[in-house]
Design an enzyme around this catalytic site. Structure first.
Site, PDB file in Angstrom:
ATOM      1  N   HIS A 173      78.862   0.297  26.369  1.00 41.79           N
ATOM      2  CA  HIS A 173      79.649  -0.730  25.570  1.00 41.79           C
ATOM      3  C   HIS A 173      80.258  -2.024  26.376  1.00 41.79           C
ATOM      4  O   HIS A 173      80.868  -1.541  27.438  1.00 41.79           O
ATOM      5  CB  HIS A 173      80.879   0.080  24.797  1.00 41.79           C
ATOM      6  CG  HIS A 173      81.492  -0.899  23.722  1.00 41.79           C
ATOM      7  ND1 HIS A 173      81.004  -0.803  22.425  1.00 41.79           N
ATOM      8  CD2 HIS A 173      82.541  -1.754  23.993  1.00 41.79           C
ATOM      9  CE1 HIS A 173      81.411  -1.606  21.683  1.00 41.79           C
ATOM     10  NE2 HIS A 173      82.401  -2.425  22.380  1.00 41.79           N
TER      11      HIS A 173
ATOM     12  N   ASP B  29      88.963   1.420  12.588  1.00 46.04           N
ATOM     13  CA  ASP B  29      88.621   0.608  13.369  1.00 46.04           C
ATOM     14  C   ASP B  29      87.918  -0.673  12.591  1.00 46.04           C
ATOM     15  O   ASP B  29      88.173  -1.834  12.452  1.00 46.04           O
ATOM     16  CB  ASP B  29      87.772   0.836  14.426  1.00 46.04           C
ATOM     17  CG  ASP B  29      87.458  -0.453  15.308  1.00 46.04           C
ATOM     18  OD1 ASP B  29      88.326  -0.892  15.810  1.00 46.04           O
ATOM     19  OD2 ASP B  29      86.247  -0.756  15.454  1.00 46.04           O
TER      20      ASP B  29
ATOM     21  N   ARG C 251      92.320  -8.045  12.716  1.00 49.67           N
ATOM     22  CA  ARG C 251      92.678  -8.375  14.105  1.00 49.67           C
ATOM     23  C   ARG C 251      91.945  -9.908  14.207  1.00 49.67           C
ATOM     24  O   ARG C 251      92.531 -10.968  14.711  1.00 49.67           O
ATOM     25  CB  ARG C 251      92.270  -7.635  15.104  1.00 49.67           C
ATOM     26  CG  ARG C 251      93.080  -6.388  15.170  1.00 49.67           C
ATOM     27  CD  ARG C 251      92.593  -5.417  16.167  1.00 49.67           C
ATOM     28  NE  ARG C 251      92.335  -5.903  17.490  1.00 49.67           N
ATOM     29  CZ  ARG C 251      91.335  -5.301  18.485  1.00 49.67           C
ATOM     30  NH1 ARG C 251      90.787  -4.440  18.072  1.00 49.67           N
ATOM     31  NH2 ARG C 251      91.265  -5.789  19.332  1.00 49.67           N
TER      32      ARG C 251
ATOM     33  N   SER D  83      90.312   0.565  19.641  1.00 53.01           N
ATOM     34  CA  SER D  83      89.006   0.060  18.849  1.00 53.01           C
ATOM     35  C   SER D  83      87.584   0.701  19.520  1.00 53.01           C
ATOM     36  O   SER D  83      86.863   1.056  18.959  1.00 53.01           O
ATOM     37  CB  SER D  83      88.993  -1.535  18.859  1.00 53.01           C
ATOM     38  OG  SER D  83      87.797  -2.100  18.462  1.00 53.01           O
TER      39      SER D  83
ATOM     40  N   LYS E 272      85.475   4.176  18.570  1.00 56.94           N
ATOM     41  CA  LYS E 272      83.868   4.214  18.232  1.00 56.94           C
ATOM     42  C   LYS E 272      83.145   4.942  19.024  1.00 56.94           C
ATOM     43  O   LYS E 272      82.219   5.701  18.541  1.00 56.94           O
ATOM     44  CB  LYS E 272      83.360   2.752  18.019  1.00 56.94           C
ATOM     45  CG  LYS E 272      84.000   2.011  17.060  1.00 56.94           C
ATOM     46  CD  LYS E 272      83.615   0.614  16.715  1.00 56.94           C
ATOM     47  CE  LYS E 272      83.912  -0.201  17.879  1.00 56.94           C
ATOM     48  NZ  LYS E 272      84.521  -1.515  17.600  1.00 56.94           N
TER      49      LYS E 272
HETATM   50  N1  URA Z   1      84.844  -4.751  21.011  1.00 57.17           N
HETATM   51  C1  URA Z   1      85.405  -3.796  19.981  1.00 57.17           C
HETATM   52  O1  URA Z   1      84.584  -3.182  19.535  1.00 57.17           O
HETATM   53  N2  URA Z   1      86.655  -3.756  19.904  1.00 57.17           N
HETATM   54  C2  URA Z   1      87.551  -4.608  20.636  1.00 57.17           C
HETATM   55  O2  URA Z   1      88.750  -4.420  20.103  1.00 57.17           O
HETATM   56  C3  URA Z   1      86.799  -5.584  21.412  1.00 57.17           C
HETATM   57  C4  URA Z   1      85.739  -5.530  21.722  1.00 57.17           C
END
Ligand code: URA
Length: 463
Positions: A100, A179, A186, A201, A205
């Protein structure tokens, strides 16, 4: 924790009488630590839409302003993970790897990395997101390949990864719904740049997505969520700590986002760059980052002894064409046209393509990477609102890098626009975002550090 003088007596007993969102907001407003139960109440209320958006927003701002302890960040992450389903990848044999990025401009790493790592024998079941704001999204890039499907079910995902070792798709089913609810708020409440909110967040995931090993690319610089190295290192350390405590093998690479990672900005253009890299025709910082993250993915899954061995294996997979062949297989499996791998002109082409020269001598001193991302977004490559339609063909190629020497005839950029007027506007925005000066300047580093559960390895000296 700083406290309001009367806050102790105010809360004593009240929170034991049952959860009340107003009380939880008040508590965080005064900088108090929230309990695991209160954080679960908040995450579940967000996921199930039982807490109104105005209270969720107030809570997000209280967290943004007052922060969270390490324990609260951990509990919020797990509560968000548990707010929905957890993907069951047990049908896929072996150790599964995921990655990620915290987001950037021209960050096409997944499109290079996922097929390349899979071609080295490690399964990659990757769930990606869409672009928002100045950052691009992997799903939008993939959809520029004619016919490509990114909306697979969990069963289809498992079947595809069992068969060919790789899938890159949108989030399936009901993973980390807290999220989903919180991220969209957000974005419109000025609470994206909060360390505990970013950690919870991303990791909620990733933990729900079911892979065993997670490599995180934490960006730092003008195009990143965190602009300073101090903040980015803290983010990397916290994500590794929380991910490790949650039972995963996690490594974070801290890399530079002071300029776009690749040279191509825009959906089809970024797919073209990924194909060029997998074909061995292109290199640069995008390839460097893909190799570094991929080396750790192979290492964490025990495919190789060291990340360096992993990098050597990945380079071999580019040289042999195995990585590109894996991308072809993935495109076929997801309904796309694999011929784009042999003829990138089959990708969407913009009606206006114009080459712009630097027009002066000098050195490239700096770039405003976020402004460059916004320039592509305004051309139609990104959304300004969630419901906006993208134009996959538009964007630009920016071959110059920080530290490069240029002269009048050096190519500054190649614009791919919907109209001459769009090209004019984009050229002005890109010129404003790139500073060229008369004195020599040094090149920008690609990496700063690697953070593992055992500590930090600095890849560049800093103060
Ligand atoms: N990527 C995400 O999935 N969440 C965040 O808060 C920042 C970047």
């Amino acid at each position: 924790m700083s406290g309001h003088p009367d806050i102790g007596s105010f809360f004593e007993g009240r929170c034991n009488t049952g959860m009340n969102m107003l009380e939880i907001i008040e508590k965080k407003k005064f900088g108090w630590e929230l309990t695991r139960e209160e954080l679960s109440f908040f995450a579940n209320g967000a996921a199930q839409h039982t807490i109104p958006d105005y209270q969720l927003s107030a809570m997000l701002m209280a967290i943004r302003l007052n922060g969270m302890s390490a324990r609260e960040t951990m509990d919020l992450t797990l509560a968000m993970r548990d707010s929905g389903d957890i993907a069951d990848l047990s049908g896929i044999p072996g150790v599964k790897a995921d990655k990620h990025s915290t987001g950037g401009v021209a960050d096409t790493t997944t499109l290079v990395l996922a097929p390349l790592v899979a071609s080295c024998g490690v399964s990659v079941a990757k769930m990606s997101g869409r672009g928002l704001g100045h950052t691009g999204g992997t799903l939008d890039k993939l959809e520029s390949i004619p016919g490509m499907r990114v909306g697979l079910t969990e069963e289809e995902l498992v079947r595809q990864v069992k068969e060919i070792g790789v899938a890159v798709i949108g989030q399936t089913g009901h993973l980390a719904p807290a999220d989903k609810a919180l991220y969209s708020l957000r974005d419109v409440t000025g609470t994206v740049d909060s360390l505990p909110l970013i950690v919870s967040s991303i990791l909620s995931k990733k933990l729900a997505a079911g892979s065993d090993a997670i490599v995180l690319d934490v960006k730092t610089g003008s195009g990143a969520l965190m602009h300073t190295l101090v903040e980015s290192m803290e983010l990397a350390r916290t994500m590794v700590r929380v991910g490790t405590l949650a039972g995963k093998s996690v490594v974070a690479v801290v890399s530079n986002m002071d300029q776009p990672l690749g040279t191509h900005v825009g959906n089809a253009l970024e797919v073209k760059e990924a194909i060029d890299i997998l074909s061995g025709r292109a290199g640069g910082d995008l390839l460097e980052v893909a190799l570094m993250l991929g080396g750790y993915m192979l290492h964490l899954t025990n495919r190789v002894l060291t990340p360096e061995d992993g990098i050597a294996m990945l380079k071999e997979a580019i040289a042999s064409g195995a990585g590109l062949q894996k991308l072809r297989q993935m495109i076929v499996a997801q309904g796309g046209d694999p011929a784009v791998c042999d003829d990138v002109k089959r990708l969407p082409q913009a009606p206006v393509i114009r080459t712009v020269l630097c027009g002066r001598k000098g050195w490239v001193k700096s770039m405003d990477a976020a402004a460059l991302g916004t320039a592509a977004q305004v051309m139609g490559a990104g959304r300004q609102r969630v419901e906006d339609e993208l134009d996959h063909s538009v964007g630009f190629v920016l071959p110059i890098r920080i530290g490069d020497r240029v002269d009048e005839n050096t190519v500054f950029c190649e614009l791919h626009a919907r109209s001459e007027a769009d090209a004019e506007r984009a050229e002005a925005a890109i010129r404003a975002a790139v500073q060229i000066v008369d004195e020599p300047c040094s090149k920008a580093p690609v990496f700063y550090a690697v953070v593992t559960k055992d500590g930090v390895t600095r890849l560049k000296e800093w103060g």
